[in-house]
Design an enzyme around this catalytic site. Structure first.
Site, PDB file in Angstrom:
ATOM      1  N   THR A 154      79.452  -2.390  36.557  1.00 54.72           N
ATOM      2  CA  THR A 154      78.709  -2.364  37.817  1.00 54.72           C
ATOM      3  C   THR A 154      77.461  -3.236  37.733  1.00 54.72           C
ATOM      4  OG1 THR A 154      79.389  -0.042  37.972  1.00 54.72           O
ATOM      5  CG2 THR A 154      77.770  -0.785  39.577  1.00 54.72           C
ATOM      6  N   SER A 184      69.254  -0.383  31.928  1.00 57.54           N
ATOM      7  CA  SER A 184      68.689   0.383  33.035  1.00 57.54           C
ATOM      8  C   SER A 184      68.217   1.775  32.620  1.00 57.54           C
ATOM      9  CB  SER A 184      69.721   0.442  34.163  1.00 57.54           C
ATOM     10  OG  SER A 184      69.161   1.032  35.306  1.00 57.54           O
ATOM     11  N   HIS A 185      68.827   2.794  33.183  1.00 58.79           N
ATOM     12  CA  HIS A 185      68.393   4.168  32.968  1.00 58.79           C
ATOM     13  C   HIS A 185      69.061   4.813  31.752  1.00 58.79           C
ATOM     14  CE1 HIS A 185      71.848   3.645  35.450  1.00 58.79           C
ATOM     15  NE2 HIS A 185      72.290   4.798  35.012  1.00 58.79           N
ATOM     16  N   LYS A 206      72.552  -8.911  31.548  1.00 59.79           N
ATOM     17  CA  LYS A 206      73.072  -9.181  32.896  1.00 59.79           C
ATOM     18  C   LYS A 206      72.610 -10.571  33.322  1.00 59.79           C
ATOM     19  CE  LYS A 206      71.077  -7.233  36.504  1.00 59.79           C
ATOM     20  NZ  LYS A 206      70.663  -6.326  37.579  1.00 59.79           N
ATOM     21  N   ASP A 234      62.768   3.898  36.570  1.00 59.01           N
ATOM     22  CA  ASP A 234      63.680   3.992  35.426  1.00 59.01           C
ATOM     23  C   ASP A 234      63.372   2.965  34.343  1.00 59.01           C
ATOM     24  OD1 ASP A 234      64.541   1.729  36.791  1.00 59.01           O
ATOM     25  OD2 ASP A 234      66.617   2.007  36.186  1.00 59.01           O
ATOM     26  N   ASP A 268      64.277  -0.053  33.525  1.00 58.39           N
ATOM     27  CA  ASP A 268      63.984  -1.455  33.847  1.00 58.39           C
ATOM     28  C   ASP A 268      63.242  -1.611  35.179  1.00 58.39           C
ATOM     29  OD1 ASP A 268      66.289  -0.588  35.187  1.00 58.39           O
ATOM     30  OD2 ASP A 268      67.004  -2.639  35.443  1.00 58.39           O
ATOM     31  N   ASP A 317      63.879  -0.714  38.361  1.00 56.07           N
ATOM     32  CA  ASP A 317      64.459  -0.981  39.687  1.00 56.07           C
ATOM     33  C   ASP A 317      64.773   0.292  40.472  1.00 56.07           C
ATOM     34  OD1 ASP A 317      66.582  -0.292  38.079  1.00 56.07           O
ATOM     35  OD2 ASP A 317      67.832  -2.024  38.595  1.00 56.07           O
ATOM     36  N   ARG A 318      64.783   1.450  39.806  1.00 56.21           N
ATOM     37  CA  ARG A 318      65.052   2.695  40.536  1.00 56.21           C
ATOM     38  C   ARG A 318      63.753   3.402  40.899  1.00 56.21           C
ATOM     39  NH1 ARG A 318      70.354   5.769  38.235  1.00 56.21           N
ATOM     40  NH2 ARG A 318      71.716   3.959  38.321  1.00 56.21           N
ATOM     41  N   THR A 340      79.600   0.150  45.730  1.00 56.67           N
ATOM     42  CA  THR A 340      78.493   0.496  44.827  1.00 56.67           C
ATOM     43  C   THR A 340      78.083  -0.704  43.977  1.00 56.67           C
ATOM     44  OG1 THR A 340      79.200   2.780  44.767  1.00 56.67           O
ATOM     45  CG2 THR A 340      77.903   2.019  42.896  1.00 56.67           C
ATOM     46  N   GLU A 365      70.834   2.519  47.768  1.00 57.10           N
ATOM     47  CA  GLU A 365      71.933   3.304  47.217  1.00 57.10           C
ATOM     48  C   GLU A 365      71.436   4.714  46.946  1.00 57.10           C
ATOM     49  OE1 GLU A 365      74.935   1.114  44.695  1.00 57.10           O
ATOM     50  OE2 GLU A 365      73.061   0.397  43.835  1.00 57.10           O
ATOM     51  N   GLU A 366      72.379   5.659  46.990  1.00 48.45           N
ATOM     52  CA  GLU A 366      72.010   7.048  46.727  1.00 48.45           C
ATOM     53  C   GLU A 366      71.500   7.242  45.306  1.00 48.45           C
ATOM     54  OE1 GLU A 366      74.029   8.487  44.264  1.00 48.45           O
ATOM     55  OE2 GLU A 366      75.119   6.592  44.303  1.00 48.45           O
ATOM     56  N   LYS A 420      67.116  -4.088  43.451  1.00 47.20           N
ATOM     57  CA  LYS A 420      66.397  -2.927  43.953  1.00 47.20           C
ATOM     58  C   LYS A 420      65.052  -2.898  43.244  1.00 47.20           C
ATOM     59  CE  LYS A 420      69.167   0.134  41.008  1.00 47.20           C
ATOM     60  NZ  LYS A 420      70.562  -0.286  40.911  1.00 47.20           N
ATOM     61  N   ARG A 478      82.048  10.702  39.409  1.00 49.00           N
ATOM     62  CA  ARG A 478      80.981  11.017  40.356  1.00 49.00           C
ATOM     63  C   ARG A 478      81.622  11.551  41.631  1.00 49.00           C
ATOM     64  NH1 ARG A 478      76.929   8.848  37.578  1.00 49.00           N
ATOM     65  NH2 ARG A 478      76.884   6.643  36.954  1.00 49.00           N
TER      66      ARG A 478
HETATM   67  C1  G1P Z   1      75.284   3.305  38.857  1.00 48.19           C
HETATM   68  C2  G1P Z   1      74.980   3.710  40.284  1.00 48.19           C
HETATM   69  C3  G1P Z   1      74.992   2.489  41.182  1.00 48.19           C
HETATM   70  C4  G1P Z   1      74.009   1.459  40.650  1.00 48.19           C
HETATM   71  C5  G1P Z   1      74.301   1.159  39.197  1.00 48.19           C
HETATM   72  C6  G1P Z   1      73.239   0.247  38.585  1.00 48.19           C
HETATM   73  O1  G1P Z   1      76.564   2.717  38.789  1.00 48.19           O
HETATM   74  O2  G1P Z   1      75.893   4.672  40.736  1.00 48.19           O
HETATM   75  O3  G1P Z   1      74.683   2.874  42.482  1.00 48.19           O
HETATM   76  O4  G1P Z   1      74.085   0.280  41.390  1.00 48.19           O
HETATM   77  O5  G1P Z   1      74.320   2.370  38.439  1.00 48.19           O
HETATM   78  O6  G1P Z   1      71.965   0.818  38.624  1.00 48.19           O
HETATM   79  P1  G1P Z   1      77.890   3.520  38.350  1.00 48.19           P
HETATM   80  O7  G1P Z   1      77.600   4.131  37.011  1.00 48.19           O
HETATM   81  O8  G1P Z   1      78.085   4.584  39.383  1.00 48.19           O
HETATM   82  O9  G1P Z   1      78.983   2.492  38.344  1.00 48.19           O
HETATM   83 ZN    ZN Z   2      67.640   0.242  36.492  1.00 48.47          ZN
END
Ligand code: G1P
Ligand code: ZN
Length: 545
Positions: A18, A113-114, A126, A278, A280, A282-283, A346, A365-366, A378, A498
């Site tokens: 993703t 990221s997170h 990335k 988070d 990096d 962006d959240r 997504t 995004e949620e 983001k 999910r």
């Molecule tokens: C998850 C989130 C998605 C977001 C991505 C990167 O991806 O659900 O909305 O864009 O992290 O931060 P997923 O693990 O669901 O593929």
């Molecule tokens: Zn992030």
């Protein structure tokens, strides 16, 4: 300096998910692993030869080593200039800002990221395109294809590169610009928000806030912007020092992982406003006193109040977009205010074309992601500043702003259940089995709900007509409720299922209920429909947000 060509063989599974290529640190530390992926970027992105590249990461374990490797390879591959955040650090939105501002041909983000960091945890890489956004699927696919056939990479024999001193230097024929990671980003924020107005709020004795940087990259940005530029009292930013392992925590701004912050908002002495970002940057998570703003509501409220914020009040907001599993709260705003509303798969990369074409201004995004056309990622701190600007203008509490919004547009109750670390085969089977049964669902009655439609979400990009299939299974009910099933594309272990649940409530008297009790019937329908307990062996989700 000597350019050397190293022979190598492909690694399996270097396909970006993703959001880039994410694996355990130990996988990245294998000889040639990172190098193969980076060479595949250079081999497929010819514009980088003779061009400018921005490089930076969230400071997690292996960030520095990876930055050194990338700079040497960039020089050996003929990149003319690399812009690097001091210490190899850049938040993801700041990198996007720099790519755009300095007309770079691309950027490399080093982050997972997170996801947790440290020698036994995750690392990621990335590629971002010249628009500053995550590369489109066609590009990530081309990079991946290259990794499957690569037989060598080019690098430079050089001493350790100094990443810590701001200024320009040369590495063979390439210029290296070490820059302050915050300056350009902060300047962009000043063009969007009323800093004087926010400063008055943050320095008033009636207002108390906390920002939780979760020992990740936004500590650097939030301390500078909130405390130094906007005058928030010292200590407003907590967990502000970025650490390679994020202090052993999980740098994901949600009710579960940012519980320390959530606690500070509770009780009658709770702070008025709290936010977190988070790994990096962006959240974002937005909280008021005793109040949690769902990311889906946050997007809707941002879109509905854009006229109050300087950077957006001059422009006509033509459109908004949300990822498919995000609640439909923003759709109602778009409908009422006459904006287009796009439903994308997504992942932030799907917003890029719409933003570039000027079709949308806000998107979200949620999963705690909100952003606008100011960059192509983001942006956590941007969302926080938007909310602060809104609070300062409206002089109302977070809860009042959200509840007024519900009264006007209706409330979309929302929750997401994650089943983490599920056996991959079991998760794939669950999805396939449900996919096979979708056609039989419309018309079916379940606990007072009637299925209106059930499909496997696919998306045709309205700008370039590219098609993305299998983006999640949707089950919609006649009362507007929805259940969505998706497998995560960012995990590094097993599979994560999910389940996204949403239900709409138009009546103001019914908008103050606890989410868990409102959603309970839908949760049980969701479990039954996909036979989650039977197929995964899990009675309960791992994380509920
Ligand atoms: C998850 C989130 C998605 C977001 C991505 C990167 O991806 O659900 O909305 O864009 O992290 O931060 P997923 O693990 O669901 O593929
Ligand atoms: Zn992030």
């Amino acid at each position: 300096m000597q350019i050397v060509k190293i022979d190598t063989a492909p690694f399996s599974e270097q396909r970006p998910g993703t959001s880039g290529l994410r694996k355990k640190v130990r996988i990245f530390q294998q000889p040639h692993y990172l190098e193969n992926f980076v060479q595949s970027i250079f081999d497929t992105q010819q514009a980088l030869v003779g061009g400018t590249l921005v490089v930076g990461g969230d400071g997690r374990y292996y960030n520095r080593e990876a930055t050194q490797i990338i700079l040497r390879m960039a020089a050996a591959n003929g990149v003319a200039c690399v812009i690097v955040g001091q210490g190899g650090l850049l938040s993801t939105p700041a990198l996007s800002c720099l790519v755009r501002k300095y007309n770079a041909q691309g950027g490399i983000v080093l982050s997972a990221s997170h996801n947790p960091g440290g020698p036994d945890e995750d690392f990621g890489i990335k590629f971002n395109a010249a628009n500053g956004g995550p590369a489109a699927e066609a590009v990530t696919e081309a990079i991946y294809q290259r990794t499957t056939e690569i037989n060598g990479y080019q690098t430079l024999e050089s001493a350790e590169i100094d990443l810590d001193h701001i200024g320009a230097s040369r590495l063979d024929g390439m210029q290296i610009q070490i820059i302050d990671p915050v300056t350009d980003y902060a300047a962009l924020m000043q063009t969007l928000f009323d800093f004087d107005c926010i400063r008055r709020l943050l320095t008033s004795s009636h207002f108390r806030m906390r920002f939780d940087a979760m020992h990740a990259i936004t500590g650097v940005y939030a301390t500078r912007i909130l405390e130094e530029m906007l005058g928030a009292p010292a200590g407003t930013v907590i967990n502000s020092r970025p650490l390679p392992d994020f202090g052993g925590g999980h740098p994901d701004p949600n009710l579960v992982h940012a519980h320390e912050l959530v606690h500070m908002t509770q009780g009658h002495n709770g702070v008025d406003f709290a936010a977190a970002s988070d790994g990096d940057g962006d959240r974002n998570m937005i909280l008021g006193q005793n109040f949690f703003v769902t990311p889906s509501d946050s997007l809707a409220i941002i879109a509905a109040n854009a006229h109050l914020i300087p950077g957006y009040q001059q422009q006509k907001i033509d459109g908004v977009a949300r990822s498919m599993p995000t609640s439909q709260a923003v759709d109602r705003v778009a409908d009422k205010l006459g904006m287009d509303c796009f439903e994308t798969p997504t992942g932030w990369k799907f917003f890029g074309n719409l933003l570039d074409a000027g079709r949308i201004t806000f998107c979200g995004e949620e999963s705690f992601g909100t952003g606008s056309s100011h960059v192509r990622e983001k942006d956590g701190l941007w969302a926080v500043l938007f909310w602060l600007n809104l609070l300062a203008v409206k002089q109302q509490s977070v809860a009042t702003i959200v509840q007024d919004h519900w009264r006007e547009f209706g409330r979309n109750y929302y929750t997401r259940h994650d089943y983490e670390g599920v056996d991959k085969a079991a998760a794939t089977h669950l999805m396939q089995d449900l996919r096979n049964r979708l056609g039989s669902l419309p018309g079916r009655q379940m606990q007072g709900h009637t299925v209106e439609y059930a499909d496997d979400f696919a998306y045709t990009d309205p700008i370039d007509n590219s098609r993305s299939e299998h983006q999640g299974l949707r089950v919609g009910f006649t009362d507007g409720s929805r259940i969505i099933y998706r497998l995560s594309g960012t995990g590094t272990q097993g599979a994560t299922l999910r389940v996204y649940l949403e239900t709409y409530e138009a009546t103001p008297e019914k908008q103050q209920q606890a989410t868990a009790s409102v959603m309970a019937p839908l949760v049980s329908i969701a479990q039954e429909l996909a036979q989650i307990v039977q197929k995964t062996g899990r009675d309960n989700p791992t994380v509920i947000t």
